[in-house]
Design an enzyme around this catalytic site. Structure first.
Site, mmCIF file in Angstrom:
data_model
loop_
_atom_site.group_PDB
_atom_site.id
_atom_site.type_symbol
_atom_site.label_atom_id
_atom_site.label_comp_id
_atom_site.label_asym_id
_atom_site.label_seq_id
_atom_site.Cartn_x
_atom_site.Cartn_y
_atom_site.Cartn_z
ATOM 1 N N LYS A 80 0.818 -1.214 0.000
ATOM 2 C CA LYS A 80 0.000 0.000 0.000
ATOM 3 C C LYS A 80 0.855 1.270 0.000
ATOM 4 O O LYS A 80 0.351 2.351 -0.306
ATOM 5 C CB LYS A 80 -0.954 0.016 1.194
ATOM 6 N N ASP A 81 2.157 1.155 0.316
ATOM 7 C CA ASP A 81 3.051 2.317 0.301
ATOM 8 C C ASP A 81 3.633 2.599 -1.081
ATOM 9 O O ASP A 81 4.240 3.657 -1.292
ATOM 10 C CB ASP A 81 4.219 2.116 1.280
ATOM 11 N N ARG A 128 -7.997 8.302 4.571
ATOM 12 C CA ARG A 128 -9.037 7.351 4.177
ATOM 13 C C ARG A 128 -9.809 6.854 5.392
ATOM 14 O O ARG A 128 -11.052 6.843 5.405
ATOM 15 C CB ARG A 128 -8.390 6.164 3.445
ATOM 16 N N ARG A 129 -9.082 6.431 6.420
ATOM 17 C CA ARG A 129 -9.757 5.963 7.635
ATOM 18 C C ARG A 129 -10.531 7.094 8.300
ATOM 19 O O ARG A 129 -11.661 6.903 8.768
ATOM 20 C CB ARG A 129 -8.732 5.382 8.613
ATOM 21 N N ARG A 146 0.845 10.153 14.164
ATOM 22 C CA ARG A 146 1.937 9.454 13.489
ATOM 23 C C ARG A 146 2.583 8.515 14.493
ATOM 24 O O ARG A 146 2.288 8.556 15.669
ATOM 25 C CB ARG A 146 2.994 10.449 12.976
ATOM 26 N N ARG A 152 1.277 4.136 18.792
ATOM 27 C CA ARG A 152 -0.158 4.399 18.646
ATOM 28 C C ARG A 152 -0.972 3.661 19.714
ATOM 29 O O ARG A 152 -1.920 4.213 20.267
ATOM 30 C CB ARG A 152 -0.607 4.016 17.233
ATOM 31 N N CYS A 243 -1.498 7.828 -2.421
ATOM 32 C CA CYS A 243 -1.826 6.875 -1.362
ATOM 33 C C CYS A 243 -2.308 7.566 -0.101
ATOM 34 O O CYS A 243 -2.699 6.902 0.855
ATOM 35 C CB CYS A 243 -0.630 5.974 -1.063
#
Length: 313
Positions: A80-81, A128-129, A146, A152, A243
């Site tokens: 996805k990166d 997106r989230r 981040r 996180r 992305c």
């Protein structure tokens, strides 16, 4: 005896875990030893939000430079990166079987999303989230964050946040599924294109050594995973979205009445969650790229362009 292959990877715990899994698969398949080479990327050093720096390529360019310069033999990326354009001289030789691509909620006190009160603080670094969380209409306060997975999760443990949303695949690879309180159904939140999949990249076979490595790595490729992520990434490319754009996509290969079918869902959501375009399409695995581009055209015709902000030509 052959020299160990040098496998480039980012230095984060998750990236190293992913690289070790690929290295072990290569050794099991060929007997060839693999040495991990940690490389720092721009995305690892900047403190800026990914939406501000564009996201595209910030976690992969340093690895690709090392490949092209011959400092490493292959690199493992979170797919996805990867930018949707492939640079000259390099090839994605393998896309191994995909981990569960869905997003996961990690909340205090074992809570699910519907058990969070209005005003609960939910952290994510993904536009997106964030957009899809807002679209659910639960009155959550979405906080941009981040940091690696441990950082996180610590925000939640220490009470700074009520929950975070992370990729289930990353938590699985780190052995941290114990932190998951809910896994999102794709109907609620579509994952990022390529989420849960890895890309094993090397130099294109312009000499015997490179060609032999390409052939070796092809043995790690999973055709169904490659078809699914090819369709997802074709959708992203045709939408001209980077992305960091609020675009979700999820492809699945399943057995149909006339053979394998590829089912693709896509969504574009306004950043405030107020509007979305969500469509799906079905084709065959062999036409994965065309399927993604066809669905993107339908989404653009339905108004998706106006929801993405600045597009990436």
């Amino acid at each position: 005896m052959s020299e160990p292959l040098k496998l480039g990877t980012r230095k984060s715990s998750l990236a190293m875990a992913q690289a070790r899994a690929v290295a072990e698969a290569i050794t099991a398949r060929s007997g060839r030893e693999v040495e991990l080479v940690g490389i720092t990327t721009y995305g690892d050093t900047t403190k800026a939000a990914l939406a501000q720096i564009g996201g595209t390529g910030v976690f992969v360019n340093a690895l690709r430079d090392a490949l092209l310069e011959g400092r490493i033999d292959l690199a493992v990326h979170s797919l996805k990166d990867l930018p949707t354009t492939q640079p000259d001289g390099l090839v994605i030789a393998a896309v191994p079987p995909r981990e569960d691509p869905r997003d996961a909620l990690c909340a205090r006190d074992g809570r699910k999303l519907t058990e969070l009160s209005a005003g609960a603080r939910v952290g994510t670094g993904s536009p997106r989230r964030a957009a899809q969380l807002r679209a659910l209409g639960y009155g959550l306060v979405v906080v941009a964050i981040r940091g690696n997975v441990d950082t996180r999760l610590r925000y939640v443990a220490e009470g700074e946040l009520d929950a975070v949303v992370l990729a289930r695949a990353g938590l699985a690879r780190l052995g941290r599924l114990d932190a998951v309180t809910e896994v999102f159904d794709p109907m609620q939140m579509l994952p990022a294109p390529g989420q849960g999949a890895l890309a094993v990249e090397c130099r294109a076979g312009h000499n015997e050594v490179d060609a032999a490595l390409v052939e070796l790595l092809r043995g790690l490729d999973d055709p169904d995973t490659r078809a699914a992520v090819t369709a997802e990434r074709a959708l992203l490319a045709a939408l001209e979205a980077g992305c960091s754009a609020p675009v979700g996509a999820f492809g699945e290969v399943a057995e149909g009445e006339e053979g394998p079918e590829l089912y693709l869902r896509g969504v574009v959501v306004a950043s405030d969650g107020s509007q979305s375009v969500r469509l799906s399409a079905t084709g065959t695995p062999d036409e994965a790229d065309q399927l993604g581009r066809r669905l993107a055209a339908e989404m653009l015709a339905a108004g998706a362009a106006g929801l993405m902000g600045e597009r990436v030509p």
